[in-house]
Design an enzyme around this catalytic site. Structure first.
Site, PDB file in Angstrom:
ATOM      1  N   THR A 109      10.787  -6.625  16.491  1.00  0.00           N
ATOM      2  CA  THR A 109      12.317  -6.782  16.456  1.00  0.00           C
ATOM      3  C   THR A 109      12.242  -8.505  16.717  1.00  0.00           C
ATOM      4  OG1 THR A 109      12.206  -6.630  18.969  1.00  0.00           O
ATOM      5  CG2 THR A 109      11.429  -4.613  17.714  1.00  0.00           C
ATOM      6  N   LYS A 110      11.377  -9.203  16.674  1.00  0.00           N
ATOM      7  CA  LYS A 110      12.159 -10.835  17.025  1.00  0.00           C
ATOM      8  C   LYS A 110      10.799 -11.217  16.020  1.00  0.00           C
ATOM      9  CE  LYS A 110       9.839 -11.871  20.881  1.00  0.00           C
ATOM     10  NZ  LYS A 110       9.744 -11.931  22.618  1.00  0.00           N
TER      11      LYS A 110
ATOM     12  N   HIS B  71      24.233  -1.032  12.452  1.00  0.00           N
ATOM     13  CA  HIS B  71      24.707   0.335  12.565  1.00  0.00           C
ATOM     14  C   HIS B  71      25.551  -0.399  13.952  1.00  0.00           C
ATOM     15  CE1 HIS B  71      24.179   3.198   9.469  1.00  0.00           C
ATOM     16  NE2 HIS B  71      23.167   2.663   9.999  1.00  0.00           N
TER      17      HIS B  71
ATOM     18  N   ARG C 277       4.816  -8.240  20.418  1.00  0.00           N
ATOM     19  CA  ARG C 277       4.135  -9.957  21.221  1.00  0.00           C
ATOM     20  C   ARG C 277       3.193 -10.147  20.912  1.00  0.00           C
ATOM     21  NH1 ARG C 277       0.526  -9.603  25.584  1.00  0.00           N
ATOM     22  NH2 ARG C 277      -0.661  -7.678  25.490  1.00  0.00           N
TER      23      ARG C 277
ATOM     24  N   ASN D  94       0.868  -0.578  -0.336  1.00  0.00           N
ATOM     25  CA  ASN D  94       0.084   0.255   0.169  1.00  0.00           C
ATOM     26  C   ASN D  94       0.871   1.639   0.505  1.00  0.00           C
ATOM     27  OD1 ASN D  94      -2.492   1.479   0.157  1.00  0.00           O
ATOM     28  ND2 ASN D  94      -3.497  -0.264   1.590  1.00  0.00           N
TER      29      ASN D  94
END
Length: 219
Positions: A172-173, A114, A187, A84
């Site tokens: 993030t996981k 980084h 989560r 989209n």
């Protein structure tokens, strides 16, 4: 290895390498050209789309402009994907979308990484010149996932098939298959199951408001 090969394989690389820098600018210019093309000229739009994202050829990729990426050549899409408005793919490392993946507006997939320590992160004098050193981690979204609006997905993440990422989440996981995830950081809320079925054709034919069995049980 050339810097481009180092980059897509997750090794440290120099973004100031002249050959890589020239290719980077060329690809971003192509993305800019696509975004500036009139939507009424769909022949040109499709031509530029396939030039920017070569893997999209013959895959029926739905892409609402504007769309932003760094290379495009590091984006690998399956069949019948949809992206989209205002999505951003920082495809320094490969980004892979399985068949049927749907992305809402404003989704960001960011593969670049980084070093954490400033003295390693900032530009410095190296034997081959003054520059910084960066690296990236790939992102994989398996088939039939729905990534809702304004989600951010960071490098190194794999989202399992059939999952839904709720609007505004930051992933993030890794996400297990057939999961509903939400939040910052994201989560798992629960697994998706038959109680989520809304019987789309019957509901459409009867012109009813869509409600899942789970919603009906709640009253």
């Amino acid at each position: 290895m050339k810097e481009f090969e180092k980059m897509i394989s997750g090794r440290l690389y120099s973004p100031a390498d002249p050959q890589l820098e020239a290719y980077h600018l060329q690809r971003m210019a192509l993305c800019q050209q696509l975004n500036q093309t009139s939507l009424l000229d769909q022949t040109k739009v499709n031509q530029l789309k396939e030039e920017l994202i070569p893997s999209s050829k013959g895959q029926n990729l739905g892409l609402f402009l504007p769309f932003y990426c760094e290379y495009g050549s590091n984006i690998h899409v399956g069949k019948e994907c949809f992206i989209n408005y205002h999505c951003t793919f920082l495809d320094v490392a490969p980004i892979r979308l399985g068949d049927g993946v749907m992305l809402g507006s404003g989704v960001t997939i960011a593969t670049p990484c980084h070093p954490f320590l400033p003295q390693e992160r900032l530009a410095a004098h190296y034997p081959d010149g003054y520059h910084d050193l960066e690296y990236a981690k790939p992102v994989t979204i398996e088939k039939n996932c729905w990534i809702c609006a304004n989600v951010t997905i960071t490098g190194g993440v794999k989202i399992g098939a059939g999952s839904i990422v709720a609007a505004g989440a930051v992933v993030t996981k890794d996400v297990p298959a057939n999961s509903l995830v939400a939040g910052v950081p994201a989560r798992v809320i629960r697994q998706l199951d038959e109680k989520d079925r809304i019987n789309v054709w019957q509901t459409y034919q009867e012109n009813e408001t869509p409600r899942s069995l789970r919603e009906k049980e709640r009253g």
